[in-house]
Design an enzyme around this catalytic site. Sequence first.
Site, PDB file in Angstrom:
ATOM      1  N   LYS A 120      21.431 -28.720 -23.028  1.00  0.00           N
ATOM      2  CA  LYS A 120      22.085 -28.074 -24.045  1.00  0.00           C
ATOM      3  C   LYS A 120      22.766 -29.069 -25.293  1.00  0.00           C
ATOM      4  O   LYS A 120      22.325 -28.872 -26.518  1.00  0.00           O
ATOM      5  CB  LYS A 120      23.205 -27.099 -23.790  1.00  0.00           C
ATOM      6  CG  LYS A 120      22.744 -26.044 -23.309  1.00  0.00           C
ATOM      7  CD  LYS A 120      23.821 -24.834 -22.696  1.00  0.00           C
ATOM      8  CE  LYS A 120      23.143 -23.586 -22.450  1.00  0.00           C
ATOM      9  NZ  LYS A 120      23.847 -22.673 -21.454  1.00  0.00           N
ATOM     10  N   LYS A 202      12.830 -22.824 -22.559  1.00  0.00           N
ATOM     11  CA  LYS A 202      13.525 -21.662 -21.908  1.00  0.00           C
ATOM     12  C   LYS A 202      13.955 -20.734 -22.966  1.00  0.00           C
ATOM     13  O   LYS A 202      14.519 -20.764 -23.932  1.00  0.00           O
ATOM     14  CB  LYS A 202      14.470 -22.200 -20.947  1.00  0.00           C
ATOM     15  CG  LYS A 202      15.216 -21.277 -20.274  1.00  0.00           C
ATOM     16  CD  LYS A 202      16.691 -21.852 -19.949  1.00  0.00           C
ATOM     17  CE  LYS A 202      17.749 -20.764 -19.921  1.00  0.00           C
ATOM     18  NZ  LYS A 202      18.880 -21.218 -19.393  1.00  0.00           N
ATOM     19  N   LYS A 205      20.052 -17.441 -25.181  1.00  0.00           N
ATOM     20  CA  LYS A 205      20.612 -16.965 -26.228  1.00  0.00           C
ATOM     21  C   LYS A 205      20.914 -18.190 -26.968  1.00  0.00           C
ATOM     22  O   LYS A 205      21.133 -18.202 -28.182  1.00  0.00           O
ATOM     23  CB  LYS A 205      21.954 -16.179 -25.894  1.00  0.00           C
ATOM     24  CG  LYS A 205      21.564 -14.967 -25.069  1.00  0.00           C
ATOM     25  CD  LYS A 205      22.850 -14.088 -24.446  1.00  0.00           C
ATOM     26  CE  LYS A 205      22.758 -13.456 -23.244  1.00  0.00           C
ATOM     27  NZ  LYS A 205      22.894 -14.340 -22.099  1.00  0.00           N
TER      28      LYS A 205
HETATM   29  P1  ADP Z   1      21.184 -17.404 -21.662  1.00  0.00           P
HETATM   30  O1  ADP Z   1      20.821 -18.700 -21.311  1.00  0.00           O
HETATM   31  O2  ADP Z   1      20.455 -16.685 -22.310  1.00  0.00           O
HETATM   32  O3  ADP Z   1      22.635 -17.617 -22.372  1.00  0.00           O
HETATM   33  P2  ADP Z   1      22.890 -16.707 -19.303  1.00  0.00           P
HETATM   34  O4  ADP Z   1      23.321 -18.012 -19.135  1.00  0.00           O
HETATM   35  O5  ADP Z   1      23.676 -15.702 -19.738  1.00  0.00           O
HETATM   36  O6  ADP Z   1      21.532 -16.677 -20.070  1.00  0.00           O
HETATM   37  O7  ADP Z   1      22.202 -16.269 -17.768  1.00  0.00           O
HETATM   38  C1  ADP Z   1      22.328 -15.157 -17.334  1.00  0.00           C
HETATM   39  C2  ADP Z   1      21.267 -14.916 -16.221  1.00  0.00           C
HETATM   40  O8  ADP Z   1      20.044 -14.794 -16.659  1.00  0.00           O
HETATM   41  C3  ADP Z   1      21.151 -16.041 -15.126  1.00  0.00           C
HETATM   42  O9  ADP Z   1      20.944 -15.714 -14.005  1.00  0.00           O
HETATM   43  C4  ADP Z   1      20.013 -17.043 -15.648  1.00  0.00           C
HETATM   44  O10 ADP Z   1      19.468 -17.780 -14.637  1.00  0.00           O
HETATM   45  C5  ADP Z   1      19.046 -16.003 -16.125  1.00  0.00           C
HETATM   46  N1  ADP Z   1      18.100 -16.311 -17.320  1.00  0.00           N
HETATM   47  C6  ADP Z   1      18.508 -16.814 -18.399  1.00  0.00           C
HETATM   48  N2  ADP Z   1      17.442 -17.152 -19.419  1.00  0.00           N
HETATM   49  C7  ADP Z   1      16.696 -17.150 -18.316  1.00  0.00           C
HETATM   50  C8  ADP Z   1      15.050 -17.420 -18.616  1.00  0.00           C
HETATM   51  N3  ADP Z   1      14.622 -17.862 -19.676  1.00  0.00           N
HETATM   52  N4  ADP Z   1      14.434 -17.205 -17.622  1.00  0.00           N
HETATM   53  C9  ADP Z   1      14.664 -16.598 -16.280  1.00  0.00           C
HETATM   54  N5  ADP Z   1      16.037 -16.380 -15.982  1.00  0.00           N
HETATM   55  C10 ADP Z   1      16.866 -16.532 -17.012  1.00  0.00           C
END
Ligand code: ADP
Length: 338
Positions: A120, A202, A205
């Site tokens: 990040k 990846k 958000k």
């Molecule tokens: P973001 O990175 O979009 O903020 P979060 O940190 O809220 O997502 O993650 C919420 C859940 O979604 C976690 O279990 C995370 O492993 C899963 N997740 C987030 N992005 C991905 C992705 N690109 N592929 C697979 N799983 C994901």
Amino acid sequence: MPVNPFTPGETIVVSGIQSSGTLHIGNYFGALRQHIALQKAHPSYYFIVNYHAMTTVKDAGELRAHTLDAAITYLALGFDPDRSNLFVQSDVPLLNELTWIFFCLTPVSQLEKATSYKDKIAQGLSANCGLFNYPILQASDILIYGGTTVPVGADQRQHIEITRNTAQRFNHSFCPEDPVFPIPEAYIVDSVAVVPGIDGRKMSKSYGNTIGIFDEGKVLSQRIRRIVTDSTPLHAPKDPDTDNVFALLRLFADNVKLEEIREAYLKGGYGYGHAKKELEQQILHHFAAARERRRELLAHPDYVMDVLRQGARNARLRADACMERVRELTGLITTYPA
Ligand code: ADP
């Protein structure tokens, strides 16, 4: 005298999702789909992670809206509030106390090695203390409810390892004979891996490269049109295994359809535009029923609030019991009970 709050051998499913933006298909395949499947078999605690979202969101209206939208998304996708608990992370503020206790047990070097933090920062997010300490608040989130099984995406493997280390450190320091915290296991569906975003990184958000679960119409078409592909011309054969559109189609299409598309890629004469049209149809079809339920839920915000309130009540009872024991074990005396 408080006794250990958790029943040994009991499976407790715990997981969360940040309310830092609209939930996307990476969240769905990596996490939400498993959350909804697992709640049928075990007691579950799922929360909308609004404290964590504050590492990036600095606007109250935005945080509020995304929190409620995440709850509606869970319910629309089939979360059953009669079986499990859905609540907002900040409705259990005791988490912050446990986080402090864990901070005091965690070597800084462990957090410095966290790849999610390093990624990040490399992508230009500001290195605030919240972002750095994120995995320890996550450990509290899991351990305060005695979580044993944590359905997450593959990107979270290292964070769950930090949670396991944190539980072990606490048990070892304060209650080696009668450990309080179960050592949780990540529940990762290996076939999903990490869902790529429209730019090939990846999907997250934090990176603004998402396709929302409920995107439709022009918004969906535009997001899909922007998926990065190479410049192989329409007539030439293409490699499905290195292409972002095919990686997303893999998640939605059934085996027969997928094989058909794979052959078309390899043969040539099938453009990325064709694959993108197919992907759009697949996404619309996959979430059609949930999209309908979402429309109904949007018209009934009181129902959504009731679900969150009930979830928070149950979560707090469990967190209270945990913290009573933790305070006793750590020597935090209570002279002025809540
Ligand atoms: P973001 O990175 O979009 O903020 P979060 O940190 O809220 O997502 O993650 C919420 C859940 O979604 C976690 O279990 C995370 O492993 C899963 N997740 C987030 N992005 C991905 C992705 N690109 N592929 C697979 N799983 C994901």
